[in-house]
Design a protein around this motif. Structure first.
Motif, mmCIF file in Angstrom:
data_model
loop_
_atom_site.group_PDB
_atom_site.id
_atom_site.type_symbol
_atom_site.label_atom_id
_atom_site.label_comp_id
_atom_site.label_asym_id
_atom_site.label_seq_id
_atom_site.Cartn_x
_atom_site.Cartn_y
_atom_site.Cartn_z
ATOM 1 N N ARG A 96 5.354 32.628 27.760
ATOM 2 C CA ARG A 96 6.799 32.841 27.724
ATOM 3 C C ARG A 96 7.535 31.610 27.200
ATOM 4 N N ILE A 124 12.194 38.331 32.776
ATOM 5 C CA ILE A 124 12.936 37.229 32.166
ATOM 6 C C ILE A 124 14.420 37.509 32.354
ATOM 7 N N CYS A 169 8.070 35.511 36.514
ATOM 8 C CA CYS A 169 8.440 35.290 35.110
ATOM 9 C C CYS A 169 7.221 35.133 34.206
ATOM 10 N N ASN A 227 14.691 31.540 34.998
ATOM 11 C CA ASN A 227 13.451 31.439 34.222
ATOM 12 C C ASN A 227 12.815 30.057 34.306
ATOM 13 N N LYS A 233 10.546 30.873 29.488
ATOM 14 C CA LYS A 233 10.417 30.175 30.761
ATOM 15 C C LYS A 233 10.178 28.692 30.535
#
Length: 259
Positions: free
Chosen positions: A50, A5, A44, A88, A33
């Motif tokens: 995420r 990240i 990522c 990201n 993300k």
């Protein structure tokens, strides 16, 4: 889970396999993300793992952070080869993407006029005229096209937005050569055992036909570099990438491979 990240809105510079010394511009949050794809090879990680808590950086925040970093590099005698919109997720998601592109070009011209401005995009938003026009302004408009097989796109790239492959190819053609096609080649399977190998002729031949139709300035092919979130994927061998590059060159298409 293996993921990277990136800080936001500025990170690096880093040494890019394809672009040289690259100062990264991340228009997505620094704690997660945001992407219109959910690629099983994304460094990522998966979107669901995420999800960010913070907001997108504002246009003003990007401008201030970029100018401060460029001043610092200038004072330290550092020179970027390229200012790269990456990070990201999908940079063109940002609602002020066109304005930020204009700001970045102005700052580039002021501090490092020899540096290029690049955008890495999955292409999902190039049907938006504002995004299309902004991408026409940058030096390196790098658009993903991993295959022309819709089933493979759904399996590997996993778009979570409207995705019409034929319309996107026509829009790529409309750049009139001001486009670089970027394609990931790999072997292996997804987590359910389905093949992710796009190095076979059944993928390569129609992909080359589409690339020839788009008529890009260049094609950049690459393979897995960092450990992906899907553990059954494997790198495409160097000789396979070299063979694909040679097939493109036989069609008078400039191409490079990163291993």
């Amino acid at each position: 889970m293996p993921t990277i990240i990136y800080p936001s809105p500025i990170f690096g510079p880093i040494k890019s396999r394809r672009l040289g010394v690259s100062l990264g511009i991340n228009l997505l949050p620094s704690d997660g993300k945001v992407c219109t794809f959910d690629c099983i090879y994304c460094e990522c990680g998966y979107n669901s793992d995420r999800r960010p808590n913070s907001k997108l950086p504002t246009r003003e925040q990007v401008h201030t952070a970029l100018e401060n970093r460029l001043k610092q590099m200038q004072n330290n005698g550092e020179k970027p080869d390229v200012l790269t919109f990456a990070g990201n997720g999908e940079p063109t998601i940002h609602p002020h993407f066109p304005e930020i592109i204009s700001d970045t070009i102005q700052l580039r011209d002021r501090y490092f006029p020899n540096a290029k401005v690049s955008v890495l995009t999955n292409g999902t938003r190039i049907l938006d005229d504002r995004v299309f026009d902004a991408l026409c302004m940058v030096d390196n408009n790098i658009v993903k096209l991993d295959t022309v097989d819709n089933a493979y796109i759904q399996l590997v790239d996993r778009p979570n937005t409207s995705y019409n492959l034929s319309s996107l190819i026509e829009r790529m053609k409309a750049f009139n050569g001001h486009i670089i096609i970027q394609t990931m080649f790999m072997l292996g399977t997804d987590d359910e055992g389905r093949s992710t190998d796009n190095t076979q002729s059944c993928h390569i031949e129609p992909w080359i036909t589409a690339v020839k139709y788009i008529a890009p300035r260049e094609v950049m092919i690459y393979t897995i570099d960092r450990e992906p979130p899907s553990s059954h994927l494997r790198k495409a061998p160097r000789e396979v990438l070299d063979n694909i590059v040679e097939q493109l060159r036989m069609q008078n298409i400039k191409a490079t491979a990163s291993y």
